[in-house]
Design an enzyme around this catalytic site. Structure first.
Site, PDB file in Angstrom:
ATOM      1  N   LYS A  94       0.769  -1.164  -0.014  1.00  0.00           N
ATOM      2  CA  LYS A  94      -0.093  -0.055  -0.074  1.00  0.00           C
ATOM      3  C   LYS A  94       0.891   1.220   0.070  1.00  0.00           C
ATOM      4  CE  LYS A  94      -3.290   2.548   2.981  1.00  0.00           C
ATOM      5  NZ  LYS A  94      -3.971   2.559   4.067  1.00  0.00           N
TER       6      LYS A  94
ATOM      7  N   ASP B 296      -3.208  10.195   3.628  1.00  0.00           N
ATOM      8  CA  ASP B 296      -4.492   9.728   3.769  1.00  0.00           C
ATOM      9  C   ASP B 296      -5.135  10.891   4.560  1.00  0.00           C
ATOM     10  OD1 ASP B 296      -6.899   8.372   3.955  1.00  0.00           O
ATOM     11  OD2 ASP B 296      -5.991   6.765   5.289  1.00  0.00           O
TER      12      ASP B 296
ATOM     13  N   LYS C   1     -10.624  12.275   8.339  1.00  0.00           N
ATOM     14  CA  LYS C   1     -10.163  11.790   9.651  1.00  0.00           C
ATOM     15  C   LYS C   1     -10.139  13.050  10.544  1.00  0.00           C
ATOM     16  CE  LYS C   1      -6.903   8.391   7.964  1.00  0.00           C
ATOM     17  NZ  LYS C   1      -7.282   7.413   8.760  1.00  0.00           N
TER      18      LYS C   1
ATOM     19  N   ASP D 213       1.409   6.423   5.367  1.00  0.00           N
ATOM     20  CA  ASP D 213       0.411   5.247   4.976  1.00  0.00           C
ATOM     21  C   ASP D 213       1.041   4.715   3.484  1.00  0.00           C
ATOM     22  OD1 ASP D 213      -1.852   4.127   5.528  1.00  0.00           O
ATOM     23  OD2 ASP D 213      -3.104   5.430   4.329  1.00  0.00           O
TER      24      ASP D 213
ATOM     25  N   GLU E 291      -9.585   3.385   2.314  1.00  0.00           N
ATOM     26  CA  GLU E 291      -9.140   3.416   0.887  1.00  0.00           C
ATOM     27  C   GLU E 291      -7.886   2.498   0.449  1.00  0.00           C
ATOM     28  OE1 GLU E 291      -7.679   4.871   3.564  1.00  0.00           O
ATOM     29  OE2 GLU E 291      -5.651   4.963   2.797  1.00  0.00           O
TER      30      GLU E 291
ATOM     31  N   ARG F  69      -7.593  -0.683   1.188  1.00  0.00           N
ATOM     32  CA  ARG F  69      -7.923  -2.028   0.635  1.00  0.00           C
ATOM     33  C   ARG F  69      -8.425  -1.965  -0.699  1.00  0.00           C
ATOM     34  NH1 ARG F  69     -12.525  -2.397   5.110  1.00  0.00           N
ATOM     35  NH2 ARG F  69     -10.842  -1.075   6.205  1.00  0.00           N
TER      36      ARG F  69
HETATM   37  N1  BES Z   1      -4.166   4.461   6.870  1.00  0.00           N
HETATM   38  C1  BES Z   1      -5.585   4.264   7.752  1.00  0.00           C
HETATM   39  C2  BES Z   1      -5.006   3.227   8.855  1.00  0.00           C
HETATM   40  C3  BES Z   1      -4.347   3.578   9.876  1.00  0.00           C
HETATM   41  C4  BES Z   1      -4.556   4.134  11.218  1.00  0.00           C
HETATM   42  C5  BES Z   1      -2.853   3.598   9.449  1.00  0.00           C
HETATM   43  C6  BES Z   1      -3.464   4.835  12.068  1.00  0.00           C
HETATM   44  C7  BES Z   1      -1.856   4.084  10.463  1.00  0.00           C
HETATM   45  C8  BES Z   1      -2.477   4.523  11.864  1.00  0.00           C
HETATM   46  C9  BES Z   1      -6.556   3.452   6.792  1.00  0.00           C
HETATM   47  O1  BES Z   1      -6.707   4.045   5.573  1.00  0.00           O
HETATM   48  C10 BES Z   1      -7.974   3.866   7.577  1.00  0.00           C
HETATM   49  O2  BES Z   1      -8.278   4.976   7.526  1.00  0.00           O
HETATM   50  N2  BES Z   1      -8.495   2.819   8.237  1.00  0.00           N
HETATM   51  C11 BES Z   1      -9.863   2.932   8.625  1.00  0.00           C
HETATM   52  C12 BES Z   1     -10.820   1.811   8.084  1.00  0.00           C
HETATM   53  C13 BES Z   1     -12.172   2.321   8.700  1.00  0.00           C
HETATM   54  C14 BES Z   1     -12.680   3.543   7.863  1.00  0.00           C
HETATM   55  C15 BES Z   1     -13.024   0.944   8.028  1.00  0.00           C
HETATM   56  C16 BES Z   1      -9.613   2.530  10.213  1.00  0.00           C
HETATM   57  O3  BES Z   1      -8.815   1.952  10.760  1.00  0.00           O
HETATM   58  O4  BES Z   1     -10.162   3.496  10.935  1.00  0.00           O
HETATM   59 ZN    ZN Z   2      -4.717   4.543   4.740  1.00  0.00          ZN
HETATM   60 ZN    ZN Z   3      -7.946   5.761   5.248  1.00  0.00          ZN
END
Ligand code: BES
Ligand code: ZN
Ligand code: ZN
Length: 503
Positions: free
Chosen positions: A266, A271, A278, A289, A350, A352
């Site tokens: 990835k 992000d 966020k 990310d 995103e 995935r």
């Molecule tokens: N890049 C994030 C995951 C992440 C979180 C990486 C903290 C490093 C530190 C990912 O794209 C994301 O936002 N995931 C969400 C998924 C959810 C919306 C289903 C998450 O984990 O909150």
């Molecule tokens: Zn992400």
């Molecule tokens: Zn994300």
């Protein structure tokens, strides 16, 4: 790094600093009495009094003067009880040694190898561990202050004091250096701010790597992704002014392009979460990310150096996840490269999507085994904390072999289940084949499970490094920031695959 090809002794070593392992049961060390003579002080008393500490990972540095030797300082590395010393702990002790050597601005060291070996860790392993630890520990994060923190003196020369075979020591140290250098490169990519590391820049980096190691490389730009119908990565990229890139590196070891192991990363360079934006504090750190992409590039660097007898493909999907009038939205339905459609429920899920296209592409390019790496979910942090990488798999034997590699490198991996019920929830949508966010309960599994929908029967391991890719504070083997986690494990795994038949 200049590595002396001749064994040295305490007097002849052409080094500023001598590195010595000390433990509670020191007397068994080969040539200990010779060292006591050389040292010329009541060292055993000093150790007893704690002036030289033998506790595990304690570092004692003392100035040294002898008219017969060039050595100006001795760094003592505490090993605790030699009998219970593990390779992981020894690596960490050397990490702290690396930090000390950096602070001392040391450019040349002599390693008294015999003082680090144990019944379980022969000198040939101890030098690999020493090289890794020292280089990883000495790593610093580049900053952009007007007075830069660029290290003005770095370690340039190493020689060995040992009874072992010098060629073996040199070869081992070189391997350790190759591993650590690749990890540090991955760390530097992760630490780069999003404005400095766009997808285009990441692709440029991959191109340089390919040139250096003679990899075949393909970099697909936006128009080419549109042509190929990579609707998932394109959806994530829709709100951005930066172009996406799909980067493919191929290392061909055998005449036929078969039995190919695929690493898929990835590469989200920043992000924001998109319209499912966020929080203010959640945004900070999202330059990292692209940790999965950095891992793939780091592992490919080791493969390029060591050239194992195994075909390897690295695929990186890279874009940022931004907001604009063009950005993708919840409720959108997109068509992935595989043909499967996805209902978007959350634009912050995103990674995935990017990986769905990257995995399908890696398969098309001939990958027979797949390992994807991604800072995919906060869910993995909730489940396992910041020191364990979460895993999913569809193939027990493949995963167990991988797990052995991770035990060798000391990078903790823990498998979570992916059940039929989980799959059902990923496939639940009134309007598409899949949805990209089934819920927040145990959602590391939904993130990885979604990627699994594009894998088919190919043996596959998903590694969620969201907790482990970025360290919140300094640790023995490195500073706060990008860790380069899984670079060493991936390369070690490839090495293992050349030795056994994993099917
Ligand atoms: N890049 C994030 C995951 C992440 C979180 C990486 C903290 C490093 C530190 C990912 O794209 C994301 O936002 N995931 C969400 C998924 C959810 C919306 C289903 C998450 O984990 O909150
Ligand atoms: Zn992400
Ligand atoms: Zn994300």
């Amino acid at each position: 790094m200049l590595i002396s090809k001749e064994l040295q002794n305490f007097e002849s070593a052409n080094a500023d600093v001598l590195v010595v392992g000390v433990s509670k049961n020191q007397n068994n060390v080969t040539n200990w009495n010779q060292f006591v003579d050389f040292f010329g002080q009541p060292i055993e008393q000093w150790m007893k009094d704690g002036d030289i500490q033998t506790d595990v990972k304690a570092i004692t540095k003392i100035p040294f003067f002898s008219s017969k030797a060039k050595i100006k300082r001795i760094v003592f590395v505490g090993l605790g009880n030699r009998k219970s010393l593990t390779p992981d702990t020894l690596r960490e002790a050397f990490g702290l040694t690396g930090k000390t050597l950096r602070k001392l601005k040391t450019s040349s060291i002599a390693l008294w190898v015999d003082s680090f070996e144990t019944d379980d860790i022969p000198s040939s392993d101890a030098v690999i561990i020493a090289a890794e630890g020292i280089r990883l520990g000495a790593y610093t994060v580049e900053n952009y202050k007007t007075t830069s923190n660029a290290v003005d003196v770095s370690l340039e020369q190493v020689s060995f004091i040992s009874n072992a075979n010098i060629d073996e020591l040199v070869a081992g140290f070189e391997v350790g250096e190759i591993y650590a250098t690749a990890v540090n490169e991955a760390r530097s990519l992760i630490n780069k701010p999003g404005n400095m590391l766009t997808s285009t820049k990441l692709a440029d980096y991959a191109l340089e790597l390919a040139k250096q190691y003679n990899f075949e490389i393909e970099i697909l730009d936006k128009a080419q992704l549109e042509e190929l119908g990579m609707g998932a990565i394109l959806a994530v990229n829709k709100g951005s002014k930066e172009e996406p890139r799909m980067i493919t590196l191929k290392y061909q070891a055998t005449d036929k392009w078969e039995d190919v192991i695929g690493f898929v990363g990835k590469g989200v360079t920043f992000d924001t979460g998109g319209y499912s934006i966020k929080s203010k504090s959640g945004l900070v750190g999202m330059k990292g990310d692209m940790g999965g992409a950095a891992t793939v590039l780091g592992a490919m660097r080791i493969i390029g150096e060591l050239r194992p007898n195994k075909n390897v493909i690295g695929v990186i999907g890279s874009t940022d996840n931004m907001i604009s009038g063009d950005a993708f939205k919840p409720d959108d339905v997109i068509t992935t490269f595989s043909g499967k459609t996805v209902e978007i429920l959350n634009t912050d899920a995103e990674g995935r999507l990017v990986l769905a296209d990257a995995i399908a592409y890696a398969k098309q390019q001939g990958a027979n085994y797949l390992i994807d790496l991604a800072t995919l979910t906060g869910g993995v942090i909730t489940a396992l904390g910041y020191d364990k990488t979460g895993a999913l798999t569809n193939n027990k034997a493949f995963f167990e072999s991988f797990l052995e590699a991770s035990v060798e490198t000391g990078e903790f991996v823990w498998q979570l289940p992916l059940t039929e019920n989980d799959k059902k929830r990923i496939r639940k949508s009134d309007v598409a084949d899949l949805n990209n966010s089934p819920g927040s309960d145990g959602h590391m599994i939904f993130g990885g499970g979604f990627i699994g929908e594009f894998v088919g029967d190919t043996p596959w391991i998903h590694l969620d490094i969201a907790g482990t890719s970025d360290a919140m504070s300094a640790y023995d083997l490195g500073p706060k920031g990008g860790t380069g986690v899984m670079v060493r494990t991936l390369a070690t795994f490839v090495e293992r695959m050349t030795q056994e038949d994993i099917k």
